[in-house]
Design an enzyme around this catalytic site. Sequence first.
Site, PDB file in Angstrom:
ATOM      1  N   ARG A  86      12.927  -9.085  12.452  1.00 15.12           N
ATOM      2  CA  ARG A  86      12.098  -8.427  13.459  1.00 15.12           C
ATOM      3  C   ARG A  86      10.941  -9.328  13.859  1.00 15.12           C
ATOM      4  NH1 ARG A  86       9.328  -4.824  10.976  1.00 15.12           N
ATOM      5  NH2 ARG A  86       8.796  -3.507  12.736  1.00 15.12           N
ATOM      6  N   ARG A 108      -1.566 -10.734  12.342  1.00 13.57           N
ATOM      7  CA  ARG A 108      -1.937  -9.467  11.706  1.00 13.57           C
ATOM      8  C   ARG A 108      -2.950  -9.677  10.584  1.00 13.57           C
ATOM      9  NH1 ARG A 108       3.503  -6.906   9.824  1.00 13.57           N
ATOM     10  NH2 ARG A 108       2.141  -5.191   9.164  1.00 13.57           N
ATOM     11  N   LYS A 119       0.810  -1.217   0.000  1.00  7.83           N
ATOM     12  CA  LYS A 119       0.000   0.000   0.000  1.00  7.83           C
ATOM     13  C   LYS A 119       0.845   1.270   0.000  1.00  7.83           C
ATOM     14  CE  LYS A 119      -2.499  -0.938   3.636  1.00  7.83           C
ATOM     15  NZ  LYS A 119      -1.949  -2.297   3.910  1.00  7.83           N
ATOM     16  N   ARG A 143      -9.834   2.108   8.657  1.00  9.12           N
ATOM     17  CA  ARG A 143      -9.437   0.718   8.897  1.00  9.12           C
ATOM     18  C   ARG A 143     -10.627  -0.164   9.275  1.00  9.12           C
ATOM     19  NH1 ARG A 143      -3.962  -0.212   9.414  1.00  9.12           N
ATOM     20  NH2 ARG A 143      -2.632   1.621   9.657  1.00  9.12           N
ATOM     21  N   ARG A 151      11.924 -10.535   5.103  1.00  5.96           N
ATOM     22  CA  ARG A 151      12.633  -9.288   5.388  1.00  5.96           C
ATOM     23  C   ARG A 151      13.668  -9.480   6.499  1.00  5.96           C
ATOM     24  NH1 ARG A 151       7.925  -4.685   5.257  1.00  5.96           N
ATOM     25  NH2 ARG A 151       7.444  -5.576   7.304  1.00  5.96           N
TER      26      ARG A 151
END
Length: 217
Positions: A160, A171, A13, A88, A127
């Site tokens: 992370r 999530r 996004k 949201r 990542r």
Amino acid sequence: MRLVLVGPPGAGKGTQAEFVAAHLAVPKISTGDIFRSNVSQGTPLGVQAKRYMDAGELVPDEVTISMVRDRLAEPDAGAGFLLDGFPRTTPQAVALDKLLVDLGAALDLVLELVVDDDEVIRRLSGRRTCRGCGKVWHVEFDAPSQEGRCDRCGAELFQRDDDKPETIATRLREYTDKTAPLVDYYGAQSKLVGIDATGPVEDVTVRAIDALRSYGG
């Protein structure tokens, strides 16, 4: 043109918001930017928001919506905007519709970046962040020349907690529970357009802009 960009975490996004807003010559407005601006300037809303943030609590909708209202009333948003990260939830979407009416405007289109859960997990779990300079690498899409070491500064790379598969799955469940109903809300208003968000960034941007052109953007 007045747009909202929605999609799950990892859909791209932020990247697409920059390109689409530039194409339309409208400001990209994110709740993160609005929060930071109000907090740094010490506005009354910023003071309220900081109190909740410092306590590790969610900023109440009424504070967030008031910040969004103030931002959308600024001159640069008069001819259009792209909202990234707001609304949201369906109650926030209802509030957005109401505040736009107050401003004498209405939302034109909602772009949904569509990507399946497996792809999101693949993107985010790959990542790796540098402990030294903070650069983010990706084991598949942007790998350093030496595994586990940053090409820029040589420091160690780590994953992370937010990028671990189990955290990403949580999530995604939260997105499905809270944000995905926006698809039904805006679909019922005939304002929703879905964009395939898989593949190279440039291809996704082309699809988004093609969709906008179909709607006069």
